[in-house]
Design an enzyme around this catalytic site. Structure first.
Site, short mmCIF file in Angstrom:
data_model
loop_
_atom_site.label_atom_id
_atom_site.label_comp_id
_atom_site.label_asym_id
_atom_site.label_seq_id
_atom_site.Cartn_x
_atom_site.Cartn_y
_atom_site.Cartn_z
N ARG A 99 -1.39 5.45 19.51
CA ARG A 99 -0.47 6.37 20.20
C ARG A 99 -0.26 5.94 21.63
O ARG A 99 -1.19 5.48 22.30
CB ARG A 99 -1.10 7.76 20.26
CG ARG A 99 -0.82 8.62 19.09
CD ARG A 99 -1.36 10.01 19.33
NE ARG A 99 -2.81 10.00 19.54
CZ ARG A 99 -3.45 10.78 20.39
NH1 ARG A 99 -2.80 11.60 21.18
NH2 ARG A 99 -4.76 10.72 20.49
N LYS A 121 2.49 -7.31 12.44
CA LYS A 121 1.71 -7.49 11.21
C LYS A 121 1.92 -8.89 10.62
O LYS A 121 3.05 -9.38 10.51
CB LYS A 121 2.17 -6.41 10.22
CG LYS A 121 1.47 -6.43 8.89
CD LYS A 121 1.62 -5.09 8.16
CE LYS A 121 1.17 -5.20 6.71
NZ LYS A 121 1.04 -3.91 6.03
N ARG A 181 0.85 -1.20 0.00
CA ARG A 181 0.00 0.00 0.00
C ARG A 181 0.88 1.24 0.00
O ARG A 181 1.99 1.22 0.47
CB ARG A 181 -0.89 0.04 1.25
CG ARG A 181 -2.08 -0.89 1.20
CD ARG A 181 -2.91 -0.75 2.48
NE ARG A 181 -3.34 0.60 2.71
CZ ARG A 181 -2.98 1.35 3.76
NH1 ARG A 181 -2.20 0.87 4.70
NH2 ARG A 181 -3.42 2.58 3.89
C1 BTN Z 1 0.35 -3.84 2.36
O1 BTN Z 1 1.11 -2.89 2.10
O2 BTN Z 1 0.08 -4.14 3.53
C2 BTN Z 1 -0.29 -4.63 1.25
C3 BTN Z 1 0.61 -5.72 0.75
C4 BTN Z 1 0.02 -6.52 -0.40
C5 BTN Z 1 1.02 -7.50 -0.98
C6 BTN Z 1 0.40 -8.42 -1.98
S1 BTN Z 1 1.42 -9.80 -2.36
C7 BTN Z 1 0.36 -10.25 -3.68
C8 BTN Z 1 -0.04 -8.96 -4.37
N1 BTN Z 1 0.93 -8.57 -5.36
C9 BTN Z 1 1.56 -7.44 -5.05
O3 BTN Z 1 2.45 -6.90 -5.72
N2 BTN Z 1 1.10 -6.98 -3.87
C10 BTN Z 1 0.05 -7.81 -3.34
#
Ligand code: BTN
Length: 273
Positions: free
Chosen positions: A268, A133, A68
């Site tokens: 926080r 996470k 993201r």
């Molecule tokens: C995040 O930032 O938390 C989201 C991560 C999402 C990763 C997945 S892996 C499969 C799909 N292909 C990608 O390039 N990204 C998503």
């Protein structure tokens, strides 16, 4: 000492994934496994919508995994789940901002199905446990989200990440499924996710978000916590009060509520502003 869990090491296998999906396997049009690609999301987005609908693509490793907010997603071989599912909404979506949240609920349900407990969702769609996470979702859209669009739902989950070379690049607290469910395999997790997602997507398309509210409330780890949201503009502070009608985080401050639509939320400590 080997750090690997008993479920680690099983190669991705389409038959095992379909078997883990049970009856829901009939909801998929295609299931494709590749050993390496740049990004499974990018691959599905490049296809014509008709060919991407209900198509699942999994990679053993990604060389340009996307996270993201323009971040990279650490995607070493043989360890984790990198999965994308294409889904066409030919009538569009009433509120596209709720789609990433519905996807996260689908994944959280899938994690319960493989035996994980004490996990939750950190708005908008991080899958977390108290230690850190576990994974995240990246929802990308092509077309007009309110009329006819292709959504590509990317899911990255840490399955047997402990001990992976290069893991120190991850700059936040993390955990993996294998730590909590040692026998779990990537095939079982993929099957559970691919069984839950189409059900969640059909639920969203036909009934909207109301049917997700109970699960959202159950999984929401930010509710009633003092949080900070770092987005494009100034940081926003307040007490998290669930989500708003557009899928934003509801922040309460000085008796007023504001819906923050995008950003990264963190809880926080009580002695910071
Ligand atoms: C995040 O930032 O938390 C989201 C991560 C999402 C990763 C997945 S892996 C499969 C799909 N292909 C990608 O390039 N990204 C998503």
């Amino acid at each position: 000492m080997s750090e690997r869990s008993p479920g680690a090491g099983a190669p991705l296998d389409a038959g095992a994934i379909r078997a883990a999906m049970g009856e829901q396997a009939a909801l998929l049009k295609g299931l494709e496994l590749v050993s390496e690609t740049g990004s499974t999301n990018a691959d599905l987005l490049a296809r014509p919508p008709g060919r991407a609908h209900a198509q699942a693509l999994l990679a053993d490793c990604q060389t340009g995994g996307r996270g993201r907010r323009g971040r990279q997603w650490f995607s070493p071989p043989g360890r984790n789940l990198y999965l994308s599912l294409g889904w066409r909404f030919d009538q569009g979506l009433l509120e596209p901002g709720l789609l990433p949240l519905a996807v996260a609920v689908g994944v959280a349900r899938a994690l319960a199905r493989v035996g994980l407990r004490e996990h939750g969702i950190k708005w908008p769609n991080d899958l977390v446990r108290p230690e850190g996470k576990l994974g995240g979702c990246l929802v990308e859209l092509r077309g007009n989200p309110r009329r006819d669009c292709l959504a590509v739902l990317g899911v990255g989950l840490n399955v047997h990440l402990r001990g992976a070379p290069g893991v120190e690049v991850i700059d936040q607290a993390w955990t993996d499924l294998g730590t909590h469910c040692p026998a779990v395999t990537r095939n079982a997790v993929a099957g559970a996710v691919l069984a839950e997602l189409p059900v969640a997507l059909a639920e969203l398309a036909h009934h909207g978000f109301p049917s997700f509210h109970d699960d959202w409330r159950r999984f929401d780890v930010l509710r009633d916590q003092p949080v900070m949201v770092r987005g494009e503009g100034a940081d926003a502070y307040g007490t998290a009060r669930g989500i708003g009608p557009r899928g934003g985080l509801l922040l309460e401050r000085d008796g007023a509520r504001e819906e923050v639509l995008a950003g990264d939320a963190s809880v926080r400590k009580m002695d910071t502003p």
